[in-house]
Design a protein around this motif. Structure first.
Motif, PDB file in Angstrom:
ATOM      1  N   GLY A 230      -2.621  16.678 -14.326  1.00  0.00           N
ATOM      2  CA  GLY A 230      -2.584  18.070 -14.782  1.00  0.00           C
ATOM      3  C   GLY A 230      -1.635  18.961 -14.036  1.00  0.00           C
ATOM      4  O   GLY A 230      -1.600  20.177 -14.271  1.00  0.00           O
ATOM      5  N   ARG A 231      -0.882  18.431 -13.092  1.00  0.00           N
ATOM      6  CA  ARG A 231       0.087  19.283 -12.409  1.00  0.00           C
ATOM      7  C   ARG A 231       1.375  18.536 -12.102  1.00  0.00           C
ATOM      8  O   ARG A 231       1.436  17.313 -12.234  1.00  0.00           O
ATOM      9  N   SER A 232       2.371  19.327 -11.683  1.00  0.00           N
ATOM     10  CA  SER A 232       3.677  18.715 -11.468  1.00  0.00           C
ATOM     11  C   SER A 232       3.687  17.895 -10.174  1.00  0.00           C
ATOM     12  O   SER A 232       3.071  18.263  -9.175  1.00  0.00           O
ATOM     13  N   ALA A 233       4.392  16.779 -10.256  1.00  0.00           N
ATOM     14  CA  ALA A 233       4.500  15.923  -9.073  1.00  0.00           C
ATOM     15  C   ALA A 233       5.654  16.355  -8.176  1.00  0.00           C
ATOM     16  O   ALA A 233       5.730  15.938  -7.010  1.00  0.00           O
ATOM     17  N   ILE A 234       6.544  17.178  -8.696  1.00  0.00           N
ATOM     18  CA  ILE A 234       7.743  17.554  -7.937  1.00  0.00           C
ATOM     19  C   ILE A 234       7.331  18.326  -6.679  1.00  0.00           C
ATOM     20  O   ILE A 234       6.526  19.257  -6.736  1.00  0.00           O
ATOM     21  N   GLY A 235       7.873  17.904  -5.548  1.00  0.00           N
ATOM     22  CA  GLY A 235       7.573  18.577  -4.288  1.00  0.00           C
ATOM     23  C   GLY A 235       6.412  17.944  -3.547  1.00  0.00           C
ATOM     24  O   GLY A 235       6.198  18.210  -2.371  1.00  0.00           O
ATOM     25  N   GLU A 236       5.649  17.079  -4.238  1.00  0.00           N
ATOM     26  CA  GLU A 236       4.543  16.390  -3.559  1.00  0.00           C
ATOM     27  C   GLU A 236       5.111  15.333  -2.599  1.00  0.00           C
ATOM     28  O   GLU A 236       6.298  14.974  -2.696  1.00  0.00           O
ATOM     29  N   GLU A 237       4.250  14.822  -1.716  1.00  0.00           N
ATOM     30  CA  GLU A 237       4.723  13.811  -0.762  1.00  0.00           C
ATOM     31  C   GLU A 237       3.974  12.492  -0.970  1.00  0.00           C
ATOM     32  O   GLU A 237       2.789  12.491  -1.327  1.00  0.00           O
TER      33      GLU A 237
ATOM     34  N   LYS B  22       6.773   4.779   7.779  1.00  0.00           N
ATOM     35  CA  LYS B  22       5.953   5.684   8.603  1.00  0.00           C
ATOM     36  C   LYS B  22       6.158   7.142   8.227  1.00  0.00           C
ATOM     37  O   LYS B  22       5.331   7.994   8.512  1.00  0.00           O
ATOM     38  N   VAL B  23       7.301   7.455   7.610  1.00  0.00           N
ATOM     39  CA  VAL B  23       7.544   8.858   7.234  1.00  0.00           C
ATOM     40  C   VAL B  23       7.268   9.047   5.740  1.00  0.00           C
ATOM     41  O   VAL B  23       7.580   8.172   4.941  1.00  0.00           O
ATOM     42  N   PRO B  24       6.671  10.205   5.398  1.00  0.00           N
ATOM     43  CA  PRO B  24       6.402  10.436   3.969  1.00  0.00           C
ATOM     44  C   PRO B  24       7.694  10.800   3.223  1.00  0.00           C
ATOM     45  O   PRO B  24       8.678  11.194   3.838  1.00  0.00           O
ATOM     46  N   ARG B  25       7.675  10.670   1.913  1.00  0.00           N
ATOM     47  CA  ARG B  25       8.847  11.008   1.098  1.00  0.00           C
ATOM     48  C   ARG B  25       8.472  12.123   0.137  1.00  0.00           C
ATOM     49  O   ARG B  25       7.351  12.162  -0.378  1.00  0.00           O
ATOM     50  N   ARG B  26       9.462  13.002  -0.117  1.00  0.00           N
ATOM     51  CA  ARG B  26       9.218  14.116  -1.051  1.00  0.00           C
ATOM     52  C   ARG B  26       9.604  13.675  -2.460  1.00  0.00           C
ATOM     53  O   ARG B  26      10.689  13.105  -2.667  1.00  0.00           O
ATOM     54  N   VAL B  27       8.720  13.932  -3.424  1.00  0.00           N
ATOM     55  CA  VAL B  27       8.996  13.556  -4.821  1.00  0.00           C
ATOM     56  C   VAL B  27       9.990  14.539  -5.411  1.00  0.00           C
ATOM     57  O   VAL B  27       9.761  15.753  -5.401  1.00  0.00           O
ATOM     58  N   ILE B  28      11.136  14.009  -5.885  1.00  0.00           N
ATOM     59  CA  ILE B  28      12.138  14.899  -6.500  1.00  0.00           C
ATOM     60  C   ILE B  28      12.271  14.645  -8.007  1.00  0.00           C
ATOM     61  O   ILE B  28      12.994  15.332  -8.697  1.00  0.00           O
ATOM     62  N   GLY B  29      11.551  13.673  -8.518  1.00  0.00           N
ATOM     63  CA  GLY B  29      11.637  13.425  -9.962  1.00  0.00           C
ATOM     64  C   GLY B  29      10.530  12.494 -10.450  1.00  0.00           C
ATOM     65  O   GLY B  29       9.979  11.708  -9.675  1.00  0.00           O
TER      66      GLY B  29
ATOM     67  N   GLY C  61       0.823  -1.207   0.000  1.00  0.00           N
ATOM     68  CA  GLY C  61       0.000   0.000   0.000  1.00  0.00           C
ATOM     69  C   GLY C  61       0.861   1.263   0.000  1.00  0.00           C
ATOM     70  O   GLY C  61       1.881   1.336   0.673  1.00  0.00           O
ATOM     71  N   GLY C  62       0.463   2.247  -0.770  1.00  0.00           N
ATOM     72  CA  GLY C  62       1.198   3.507  -0.821  1.00  0.00           C
ATOM     73  C   GLY C  62       0.464   4.490  -1.722  1.00  0.00           C
ATOM     74  O   GLY C  62      -0.546   4.148  -2.335  1.00  0.00           O
ATOM     75  N   GLY C  63       0.986   5.720  -1.804  1.00  0.00           N
ATOM     76  CA  GLY C  63       0.338   6.709  -2.667  1.00  0.00           C
ATOM     77  C   GLY C  63       0.563   8.108  -2.148  1.00  0.00           C
ATOM     78  O   GLY C  63       1.356   8.322  -1.207  1.00  0.00           O
ATOM     79  N   PRO C  64      -0.128   9.093  -2.705  1.00  0.00           N
ATOM     80  CA  PRO C  64       0.082  10.481  -2.296  1.00  0.00           C
ATOM     81  C   PRO C  64      -0.389  10.717  -0.859  1.00  0.00           C
ATOM     82  O   PRO C  64      -1.386  10.135  -0.425  1.00  0.00           O
ATOM     83  N   VAL C  65       0.343  11.587  -0.158  1.00  0.00           N
ATOM     84  CA  VAL C  65      -0.003  11.883   1.244  1.00  0.00           C
ATOM     85  C   VAL C  65      -1.288  12.690   1.304  1.00  0.00           C
ATOM     86  O   VAL C  65      -2.217  12.387   2.035  1.00  0.00           O
ATOM     87  N   HIS C  66      -1.339  13.750   0.496  1.00  0.00           N
ATOM     88  CA  HIS C  66      -2.520  14.626   0.559  1.00  0.00           C
ATOM     89  C   HIS C  66      -3.503  14.188  -0.527  1.00  0.00           C
ATOM     90  O   HIS C  66      -3.536  14.734  -1.616  1.00  0.00           O
ATOM     91  N   SER C  67      -4.262  13.201  -0.207  1.00  0.00           N
ATOM     92  CA  SER C  67      -5.216  12.719  -1.207  1.00  0.00           C
ATOM     93  C   SER C  67      -6.425  12.160  -0.513  1.00  0.00           C
ATOM     94  O   SER C  67      -6.328  11.580   0.568  1.00  0.00           O
ATOM     95  N   GLU C  68      -7.583  12.352  -1.168  1.00  0.00           N
ATOM     96  CA  GLU C  68      -8.797  11.796  -0.581  1.00  0.00           C
ATOM     97  C   GLU C  68      -9.023  10.364  -1.058  1.00  0.00           C
ATOM     98  O   GLU C  68      -9.842   9.636  -0.518  1.00  0.00           O
ATOM     99  N   GLN C  69      -8.273   9.998  -2.125  1.00  0.00           N
ATOM    100  CA  GLN C  69      -8.427   8.618  -2.620  1.00  0.00           C
ATOM    101  C   GLN C  69      -7.819   7.660  -1.590  1.00  0.00           C
ATOM    102  O   GLN C  69      -6.812   7.983  -0.969  1.00  0.00           O
ATOM    103  N   PRO C  70      -8.417   6.453  -1.460  1.00  0.00           N
ATOM    104  CA  PRO C  70      -7.795   5.468  -0.566  1.00  0.00           C
ATOM    105  C   PRO C  70      -6.471   4.999  -1.170  1.00  0.00           C
ATOM    106  O   PRO C  70      -6.315   4.998  -2.394  1.00  0.00           O
ATOM    107  N   GLN C  71      -5.539   4.633  -0.316  1.00  0.00           N
ATOM    108  CA  GLN C  71      -4.244   4.176  -0.822  1.00  0.00           C
ATOM    109  C   GLN C  71      -4.390   2.842  -1.548  1.00  0.00           C
ATOM    110  O   GLN C  71      -5.083   1.946  -1.079  1.00  0.00           O
TER     111      GLN C  71
END
Lengths: 234, 829
Positions: free
Chosen positions: B584-591, B597-604, B523-533
Motif C-alpha cells: 500500500g505504499r511506495s518502496a522508493i527511499g526504503e532500505e 553489512k550495509v543497507p541499500r536504498r531502494v531507487i526503483g 537472507g535479505g529484506g526490508p531494514v525497518h521491518s518486524e517480519q523476520p528476514q
C-alpha cells in the motif's frame, strides 16, 4: 401382374459368359400360385432374384403391375419391392440376435411406420400365424418348421401382393413341410400371388401352375399346355 | 512330430502371406508395443535396477539433512555434515562433495582455455566409494587445506579427450581459472562423470578439486553439499537411520539457528539415510516409472488390439478348423496349428520390437530433459524380455480368443447352418475387447491432453523478459583474479565496450543471475521491518540492464554509471518484493538488506521476472549495481554463478565471433562458456514439461491409431460375418444407407461405451498425474485440483478424438457392407 419379355441373365467369368436365364417370356396373373421347378443350375433361383428385384443385372423387359421395372433405377426398384414383395428363404434367414417378434418387425423397421402401428401389425401377424406364444423366443429355440413359419410371417407382415418362396420346405420334415404348404395355400386363397421354387412334386401340387426351367430356358409351362390343350380341344 | 511342426509352421507362414494386411498389422502392433516397452525396460533396468559401479555398493548410503517428506537425497549443510562426521558411529567412512557441477576455465599449455565441469570433493570421498585413481594418487590432507597446494584429479573422459590418454599426465601443471594446478591423478572410467549443474540439468565432470569444509566459507551454512557414507560391518540402513535420528536433538541444541529452517507444517530438517543407489536414481525414478506405466498402457492397447484382430481372424477360420476337426484333427493338433501362427507373429513382432528399442533408447536418452544417470549396456536381458513379452502377449491375447473355436460344436459350421449374422458369443468377445481398448486409449488421451494443456499454459506464462533478438553470452569468472569487485568490473566494462562497438548491437548489459538461470539466493529484506528476514534473490547488474532485457521500471529511476562504489548503495526491488514488504505504499527511499553489512536504498521498482522457472511464482528480488558490491560478495557470486552478457541486437546475426573477440580482448584466458539466445533459455526451462506432454501425446496418438486399426479390423470382420444378415436385411426392405448406418452405429456404440468407461477411469488422471509428475505439471499455482475442470475439457477432446476415429475406422467396412449384393449374400446357403 408380372410380365417378362425376352429376359436374359448371364455371368461373366474371365472371357467366359455363362447364361443362367435365356429369353424368358412369362406372364403371371394376380392370384396365381406358380411353382418353378427344374434341376440344379436350371436358373430357378436366378429367376426368383429377378422377380424379387434383388438382381438388376438382367436384360429384357419386366413389367410389374403395369410399371416397367427395366426403366427404374436401383432405388425405385428397391422401393417397389419393399412395398409389394415378400420373400421366404429355404434357410429361413432369421436374425439370431432378434426375438421372433423382432424378426417379424424387421421389414416394418425399414418403413416409415410409427412404433405403435408396427406393434399392432406385429401382434396381428403373430396371431394370424398362431405363434403368439413364441414371440419372445430366439430362432435357435424354435424347430425348423416354426422358424420357417416365422420367416413366412415376416414376409407377409406388410401384406405384399407377391410372395416369393425359394425352396421354403427344403430343410423341413414332411409333416412340417405340409403345414407350411397349407399356409401358402391359405395365403393364396386370401389373395396373395405366390411364386415358389421347389423340387418336391407334392409341394408343386399345392400350386395352380408349374413352370419347368432347364439350362435357363422355360422348358414347360402348365398354363401354356392348358391353353394348347384347350385350343386342341376346341 | 518335428515334421508336423515344420508343416504347421509352413502352413502358418502361407496363411500369413495370404493375409498380408492382417500379418502386417499384427506384426507392427506387436513391434511398436513391445519396442516401446523394451526401450523403457532397457532404461529402467539400466538406471533403476542396475547396481552402482562401486565395490560392495550395497554398503554405500546417502546421508541427508532434509525435510521428512523429501524423496531419497544426500543434501547436507556444511554445519550438519561436519556434525555428522564428528558424531555418527554407523559409518566406516564418510565422503563429502559439493552439491553441483560448476564450470571452470581450463587451459593446458597457457593461452586458449575452455570451460569444463568441476566438482569439489573431500579427501575421503573416493575411498568411501571404494575407488582409487587409475593413475596417480588421491588428494593429500595438505591439498585440502584452504591455502594448500592446488591439485586436480582428471576424469577418464577428459584425460582421453584432451590429454590423448597420456600416462605421463600425472604431475603436469594445468591452469584452472588462470591459476596453476598440478594433475595428481586420473580417475577410472567406472566412476560416473556425469551429474547435475542445476536441478534437472545434466553436466559432465572434467576435474575433481579438493574440498575443505570451512565454517568461513559463505556457503557453509546452506545446503550446498552432499554426503555419501559406507556402513560399518554389521550395521544395517535401518540401524544407521536409528542412530542418525538420535542425533537430531543434539544437533539442534548445538545449532539452534537451524530451527528457523522450517517447511510445511513447521516441519524441521532431520538426518536421513537411504541406500546410495536409491539416492542416485531418486530424481529420475518417478519420471521413469511414469514413462514405463504409460508405455505399459500403450502395450495393453496394443495387446487388446491384437486380441481383437486375432479373434476376428480365428472366427473367420472357424469353418477351416471344423473341417480339420471332422477329418480327424484333435484339439491338440488344432491348438498347435494356431500356436505356430502365433509364434511366427511373436517372433517377427518381438524381433522388430527389439530392434526398435535399440534405436529408441539413444533417442530417448538424448531428447529426455531429465538427467538420466549413465546406464550399463546389457544386451541379452532386454532381448529375453522382448521375446518373452512377445510370446506371452501373443499367447494370452492372441490365442485365448481362439480357444472358443476349439470348444465349439463343429457340426452346424460344416452344414452351413440356417443362421444369419454373428453369434452372440462371437459378437460379445470382440465387442468387449474393443470397449476395453477404447477405454484404455481414452485414459491415455485424457492424460496426454492434460499434460499438453499444462504445457501450453506454462508456455503462455510471460517470462518478464523481451526475448526477441536477445543474445546471451556467459563467462565464468572464478579464481583469485576475479575474487574482487574492481577487476570483475573492469572486465565487464571492457567486454561491454567491445560489444557496444560491434555492428548490429543495439544495447548490452551484464547480470550475475539471468532470469530462468541460477543466481544467488540468501537472507535479505526490508531494514525497518518486524517480519523476520526471508530468502531473497539477489542479482548484480550493470546500468542499462532493465532496458536491454525489456523489463519495465514501474517507479523510480534508471541505474546510471554514477551509482558507483563511492556513492550511496542503491537497489531496485521487484514488484513482488515491493508489494510484500511495503504493501500500500511506495518502496522508493526504503532500505533493504541484500547480503551485505550495509543497507541499500531502494531507487526503483521493476516488473517481476521468473528467477528459476516459469512454473514458480516470481520471487522477491533485489537488484544491485556490480560497482557497489563488496569484494567478499563478488567472490561468492563469481565462485558460484556465471556472469551473463545480455546483447540486444538490431537484426538477426551470428554473434559467436563478435562475442569471442570481445571477451578475449578483455581477458585472453576467459573462454565464452555459453552463447545462446534468451528464447533458448526460456525453451530449456520448459523442456521437461514439453518432453512429457509430447511423449504422452505420442503415446496417445499411437493408442488412437491402434484403436482405429482395431475398430477397422473388428468392423471388417463383423461385416464379413454378417454378410448373410445384411443380405436378409436388404431382402426384407433395408436400403443401403440404412445398412451403412447400421454398421457405423455399431462402431460408434462400442466407442461410446469405451469412452464412458475410459472417462470414469480418467477422473483419477489429474490426481495421478499430479502426484507422480508434480515436477513437470504446471498448475498455475492452484494445485492439481484446478485441473479437474480442465480435465473435463481434456476428456471432451479425448471423446471427440475417439468418436471421429470410430467413424473413420468404421466407414470403409460400413461402405463395404452397404455394397453387399443380396443375391450374392443369400447364395451362400
Amino acid at each position: 401382374m408380372i410380365e417378362l419379355k425376352n429376359l436374359e441373365r448371364s455371368y461373366k467369368a474371365g472371357h467366359m459368359e455363362t447364361w443362367v436365364l435365356r429369353r424368358i417370356n412369362l406372364t403371371i396373373n394376380a392370384g396365381e400360385f406358380v411353382t418353378v421347378m427344374g434341376p440344379s443350375g436350371a436358373g430357378k433361383s436366378s429367376l426368383m432374384n429377378v422377380l424379387a428385384m434383388l438382381d438388376d443385372q438382367w436384360r429384357g423387359e419386366f413389367t410389374f403391375d403395369g410399371a416397367a421395372v427395366e426403366t427404374m433405377n436401383r432405388k425405385q426398384r428397391a422401393e417397389l419391392a419393399r412395398r409389394r414383395i415378400g420373400m421366404v428363404f429355404q434357410s429361413y434367414h432369421l436374425l439370431d440376435d432378434l426375438t421372433v417378434a423382432e424378426n417379424i418387425d424387421l421389414p416394418l423397421s425399414y418403413k416409415n411406420i410409427s412404433k405403435p402401428e408396427r406393434q399392432a401389425l406385429v401382434a396381428d401377424t403373430l396371431d394370424r400365424f398362431n405363434i403368439v406364444g413364441k414371440k419372445d423366443l430366439y430362432p435357435s429355440q424354435l424347430s425348423g418348421g416354426q422358424q420357417q413359419l416365422v420367416g413366412i410371417a415376416r414376409a407377409m407382415i406388410h401384406r405384399p401382393s407377391l410372395l416369393l418362396a425359394d425352396e421354403p420346405t427344403g430343410n423341413l420334415q414332411s409333416a412340417q413341410a405340409k403345414e407350411i404348404m397349407e399356409m401358402f395355400r391359405q395365403l393364396n386363397e386370401e389373395g396373395a400371388t405366390i411364386v415358389q421354387v421347389t423340387h418336391s412334386e407334392a409341394n408343386a401340387q399345392y400350386g395352380t401352375r408349374i413352370i419347368e426351367l432347364r439350362d435357363g430356358w422355360i422348358y414347360a409351362d402348365s398354363a401354356q399346355a392348358d391353353a394348347i390343350g384347350r385350343e386342341v380341344r376346341s | 512330430m518335428v515334421s508336423s511342426i515344420v508343416q504347421d509352421l509352413r502352413y502358418a507362414l502361407r496363411q500369413l502371406r495370404r493375409s498380408p494386411g492382417f500379418a502386417l498389422t499384427a506384426v507392427l502392433t506387436l513391434a511398436l508395443g513391445i519396442g516401446a516397452t523394451t526401450a523403457m525396460y532397457r532404461v529402467v533396468q539400466g538406471v533403476l535396477l542396475a547396481p552402482l559401479p562401486y565395490p560392495a555398493q550395497d554398503r554405500l548410503v546417502g546421508v541427508a539433512f532434509t525435510f521428512p517428506q523429501e524423496k531419497p537425497n544426500d543434501e547436507q549443510a556444511g554445519t550438519s555434515a561436519s556434525f555428522l562426521k564428528e558424531h555418527s558411529r554407523s559409518f566406516t567412512s564418510v565422503g563429502i562433495s559439493e552439491d553441483g557441477i560448476a564450470g571452470v576455465n581450463l587451459s593446458m599449455g597457457g593461452g586458449h582455455s575452455f570451460q569444463i565441469g568441476s566438482i569439489k570433493v573431500g579427501r575421503s570421498y573416493f575411498p568411501t566409494l571404494g575407488l582409487q585413481p587409475m593413475l596417480g594418487r588421491n588428494f593429500t590432507a595438505e591439498e585440502g587445506l584452504p591455502n594448500g597446494p592446488k591439485a586436480v584429479l582428471l576424469s577418464y573422459g577428459l584425460w582421453k579427450r584432451q590429454f590423448n590418454g597420456d600416462v605421463g599426465v600425472v604431475n603436469r601443471v594445468v591452469r584452472i581459472n588462470e591459476e596453476p594446478y598440478t594433475v595428481v591423478g586420473v580417475m577410472p572410467p567406472s566412476l560416473a562423470d556425469t551429474g547435475q549443474s542445476a536441478p534437472g540439468v545434466a553436466a559432465t565432470v572434467g576435474v575433481w578439486q579438493p574440498l575443505q569444509l570451512d565454517a568461513k566459507d559463505p556457503g557453509y551454512g546452506g545446503d550446498n553439499y552432499k554426503m555419501v557414507a559406507r556402513l560399518r560391518e554389521g550395521v544395517s540402513v535401518a540401524q544407521a537411520q536409528q542412530e542418525l535420528s538420535s542425533l537430531n536433538k543434539p544437533f539442534y541444541q548445538e545449532f539452534p539457528n537451524y530451527l528457523k529452517w522450517t517447511g510445511r507444517g513447521k516441519a524441521l530438517h532431520e538426518f536421513r539415510t537411504w541406500p546410495l543407489q536409491q539416492v542416485v536414481v531418486s530424481d529420475v525414478r518417478t519420471s521413469l516409472l511414469t514413462m514405463l506405466a504409460a508405455v505399459l498402457a500403450v502395450l495393453l492397447v496394443a495387446c487388446l488390439n491384437l486380441a481383437v484382430l486375432m479373434t476376428a481372424r480365428t472366427w473367420r477360420r472357424a469353418r477351416e478348423m471344423a473341417v480339420r476337426s471332422a477329418l480327424g484333427a484333435s484339439r491338440a493338433n488344432l491348438l498347435r496349428l494356431m500356436l505356430c501362427e502365433s509364434l511366427v507373429l511373436a517372433l517377427a513382432g518381438g524381433g522388430l520390437g527389439l530392434l526398435l528399442s535399440r534405436l529408441a533408447v539413444p533417442l530417448l536418452l538424448s531428447t529426455a530433459p531429465i538427467a538420466i544417470p549413465p546406464m550399463p549396456e546389457n544386451e541379452w536381458l532386454p532381448a529375453v524380455f522382448a521375446l518373452l513379452m512377445a510370446c506371452v502377449t501373443t499367447l494370452i491375447f492372441g490365442l485365448l480368443p481362439g480357444w472358443g473355436v476349439l470348444r465349439r460344436n463343429t457340426g452346424p459350421m460344416l452344414q452351413g447352418g440356417g443362421q444369419a449374422g454373428v453369434t452372440a458369443h462371437q459378437a460379445k468377445m470382440g465387442d468387449r475387447l474393443m470397449v476395453l481398448q477404447v477405454a484404455v486409449a481414452v485414459v491415455l488421451l485424457s492424460a496426454a491432453s492434460l499434460l499438453l494443456g499444462s504445457f501450453l499454459k506454462l508456455r503462455s506464462v510471460a517470462s518478464g523478459v523481451q526475448a526477441n533478438r536477445l543474445a546471451i553470452a556467459q563467462v565464468t569468472l572464478k579464481g583469485d583474479a576475479y575474487a574482487g569487485t574492481l577487476h570483475t568490473n573492469q572486465f565487464i566494462e571492457k567486454v561491454m565496450e567491445n560489444l557496444n562497438r560491434s555492428p548490429g548491437v543495439a544495447r548490452v548489459a551484464a547480470v550475475n543471475g539471468l532470469p530462468l538461470d541460477r543466481g544467488l539466493n540468501m537472507g535479505g529484506g526490508p531494514v525497518h521491518s518486524e517480519q523476520p528476514q526471508g530468502a531473497v534473490e539477489i542479482r548484480a547488474i550493470t546500468p542499462g540492464y532493465f532496458r536491454t532485457l525489456g523489463i519495465s521500471i514501474l517507479s523510480g529511476r534508471y541505474l546510471t554509471a554514477d551509482d558507483n562504489a563511492g556513492t550511496v548503495p542503491v537497489a531496485f526491488v521487484s514488484e513482488t518484493a515491493a508489494q510484500h514488504w511495503w504493501p500500500g505504499r511506495s518502496a522508493i527511499g526504503e532500505e533493504v538488506w541484500a547480503g551485505e553489512k550495509v543497507p541499500r536504498r531502494v531507487i526503483g521498482v521493476v516488473a517481476d521476472t521468473h528467477s528459476r522457472s516459469l512454473a514458480q511464482a516470481p520471487r522477491a528480488t533485489i537488484y544491485e549495481p556490480f560497482a557497489q558490491i563488496s569484494d567478499s560478495l563478488m567472490k561468492t557470486i563469481n565462485g558460484w554463478f556465471p556472469t551473463t552478457f545480455a546483447i540486444r541486437l538490431s537484426g538477426d546475426m551470428d554473434m559467436a565471433a563478435v562475442v569471442q573477440r570481445a571477451v578475449s580482448n578483455a581477458d585472453p584466458e576467459i573462454p565464452v562458456a555459453k552463447l545462446t539466445t534468451m528464447q533458448s533459455v526460456i525453451d530449456r526451462s520448459v523442456a521437461a514439461p514439453r518432453f512429457f506432454s509430447y511423449l504422452a501425446g505420442g503415446f496417445a496418438a499411437f493408442a488412437l491409431l491402434l484403436t482405429m486399426i482395431g475398430l477397422f479390423g473388428l468392423m471388417s470382420y463383423q461385416v464379413t460375418q454378417r454378410t448373410r444378415e445384411i443380405g436378409v436385411r436388404l431382402a426384407v426392405g433395408a436400403d443401403r444407407r440404412q445398412i451403412l448406418l447400421l454398421i457405423l452405429r455399431r462402431g460408434l456404440l462400442l466407442t461410446t461405451l469405451g469412452v464412458a468407461l475410459g472417462s470414469l477411469a480418467s477422473l483419477a488422471v489429474p490426481r495421478l498425474v499430479g502426484s507422480v509428475l508434480a515436477d513437470v505439471v504446471f498448475t498455475g499455482g492452484g494445485g492439481i485440483e484446478r485441473h479437474l475442470s480442465s480435465s473435463v475439457a481434456a476428456l471432451a477432446w479425448a471423446a471427440i478424438g475417439m468418436l471421429v476415429a470410430a467413424v473413420l475406422a468404421g466407414y470403409l467396412p460400413a461402405r463395404r457392407a452397404a455394397s453387399v449384393e443380396p443375391t450374392q449374400a443369400l447364395r451362400t446357403e
